[in-house]
Design a protein around this motif. Structure first.
Motif, PDB file in Angstrom:
ATOM      1  N   LYS A  75       0.861  -1.234   0.146  1.00  0.00           N
ATOM      2  CA  LYS A  75      -0.397   0.500   0.095  1.00  0.00           C
ATOM      3  C   LYS A  75       0.686   0.819  -0.102  1.00  0.00           C
ATOM      4  N   THR A  76       1.647   1.351   0.947  1.00  0.00           N
ATOM      5  CA  THR A  76       2.341   2.626   1.235  1.00  0.00           C
ATOM      6  C   THR A  76       3.695   2.764  -0.086  1.00  0.00           C
ATOM      7  N   LEU A  77       4.484   1.667  -1.231  1.00  0.00           N
ATOM      8  CA  LEU A  77       4.797   1.707  -2.146  1.00  0.00           C
ATOM      9  C   LEU A  77       3.901   2.164  -3.407  1.00  0.00           C
ATOM     10  N   TYR A  78       2.353   1.366  -3.044  1.00  0.00           N
ATOM     11  CA  TYR A  78       1.335   1.967  -4.361  1.00  0.00           C
ATOM     12  C   TYR A  78       1.166   3.842  -4.261  1.00  0.00           C
ATOM     13  N   GLN A  79       1.209   3.993  -3.083  1.00  0.00           N
ATOM     14  CA  GLN A  79       1.304   5.584  -2.651  1.00  0.00           C
ATOM     15  C   GLN A  79       2.502   6.616  -3.549  1.00  0.00           C
ATOM     16  N   VAL A  80       3.838   5.890  -3.390  1.00  0.00           N
ATOM     17  CA  VAL A  80       4.684   5.667  -4.083  1.00  0.00           C
ATOM     18  C   VAL A  80       4.914   5.608  -5.443  1.00  0.00           C
ATOM     19  N   TYR A  81       4.670   4.763  -6.086  1.00  0.00           N
ATOM     20  CA  TYR A  81       4.633   5.018  -7.088  1.00  0.00           C
ATOM     21  C   TYR A  81       3.322   6.383  -7.526  1.00  0.00           C
ATOM     22  N   GLU A  82       2.130   6.344  -6.647  1.00  0.00           N
ATOM     23  CA  GLU A  82       1.377   7.695  -7.797  1.00  0.00           C
ATOM     24  C   GLU A  82       1.662   8.394  -7.594  1.00  0.00           C
ATOM     25  N   TYR A  83       2.735   8.655  -6.622  1.00  0.00           N
ATOM     26  CA  TYR A  83       3.144  10.135  -6.447  1.00  0.00           C
ATOM     27  C   TYR A  83       3.988  10.216  -7.015  1.00  0.00           C
ATOM     28  N   MET A  84       5.104   9.346  -7.886  1.00  0.00           N
ATOM     29  CA  MET A  84       5.951   9.289  -8.758  1.00  0.00           C
ATOM     30  C   MET A  84       5.696   9.422 -10.028  1.00  0.00           C
ATOM     31  N   ILE A  85       4.797   9.328 -10.290  1.00  0.00           N
ATOM     32  CA  ILE A  85       3.951   9.262 -11.879  1.00  0.00           C
ATOM     33  C   ILE A  85       3.245  10.756 -12.074  1.00  0.00           C
ATOM     34  N   HIS A  86       2.848  11.265 -10.463  1.00  0.00           N
ATOM     35  CA  HIS A  86       2.010  13.085 -10.448  1.00  0.00           C
ATOM     36  C   HIS A  86       3.456  13.279 -10.764  1.00  0.00           C
ATOM     37  N   GLN A  87       4.287  13.370 -10.164  1.00  0.00           N
ATOM     38  CA  GLN A  87       5.307  13.776 -10.844  1.00  0.00           C
ATOM     39  C   GLN A  87       6.635  14.203 -11.651  1.00  0.00           C
ATOM     40  N   LEU A  88       6.151  13.014 -12.322  1.00  0.00           N
ATOM     41  CA  LEU A  88       6.426  12.931 -13.603  1.00  0.00           C
ATOM     42  C   LEU A  88       5.677  13.708 -14.999  1.00  0.00           C
ATOM     43  N   ILE A  89       4.066  13.719 -14.789  1.00  0.00           N
ATOM     44  CA  ILE A  89       3.387  15.178 -15.578  1.00  0.00           C
ATOM     45  C   ILE A  89       3.607  15.855 -15.365  1.00  0.00           C
ATOM     46  N   SER A  90       3.785  16.250 -13.818  1.00  0.00           N
ATOM     47  CA  SER A  90       3.671  17.931 -13.815  1.00  0.00           C
ATOM     48  C   SER A  90       5.354  18.045 -14.418  1.00  0.00           C
ATOM     49  N   ALA A  91       6.316  17.394 -14.512  1.00  0.00           N
ATOM     50  CA  ALA A  91       7.272  17.470 -14.909  1.00  0.00           C
ATOM     51  C   ALA A  91       7.474  17.606 -16.116  1.00  0.00           C
TER      52      ALA A  91
END
Length: 128
Positions: A75-91
């Motif tokens: 569950k924690t990894l899922y949240q971290v991965y979702e955050y990473m995806i959000h950051q890549l979209i932002s970049a």
């Protein structure tokens, strides 16, 4: 159809890799695509940046698909991965490197942790 020797080698590597090795290969791909995307933003080659940051997101989606929810860490990894995806979209949308740089740092840390865990497991298995 696979034609080049390199493609054949890669295909063989995928079919013979352990689950832990496959996971490390996913991290390597996400790191590589993110770094190419960052370089492309710096070079103002936005098409190349978009292609590679989207590839990095796709790899992270594969990491999400590989999660085993029998373990609480998933569950924690899922949240971290979702955050990473959000950051890549932002970049990608803002054409700035800082969010993608942050993703690379997290990917490197996670890759190192999985690699250490895999080596520790292998060492324990060999001693048995």
């Amino acid at each position: 159809m696979i034609t080049s020797p390199h493609q054949k080698y890669q295909q063989t590597q995928l079919h013979t890799a352990s689950p832990a090795q496959l996971l490390l290969m996913l991290y390597d791909g996400a790191i590589r695509f993110s770094r190419v995307g960052i370089s492309a933003i710096q070079e103002k080659n936005y098409e190349k940046a978009n292609i590679n940051l989207c590839k990095a997101q796709a790899v992270i989606h594969e990491l999400i698909a590989a999660l085993n929810y029998d373990y609480p860490i998933a569950k924690t990894l899922y949240q971290v991965y979702e955050y990473m995806i959000h950051q890549l979209i932002s970049a990608n949308m803002k054409k700035i490197t800082r969010p993608a740089d942050e993703v690379v740092s997290y990917l490197l840390e996670l890759r190192e942790a999985w690699d250490a865990a895999n080596k520790s497991l292998n060492a324990a298995t060999e001693q048995s």
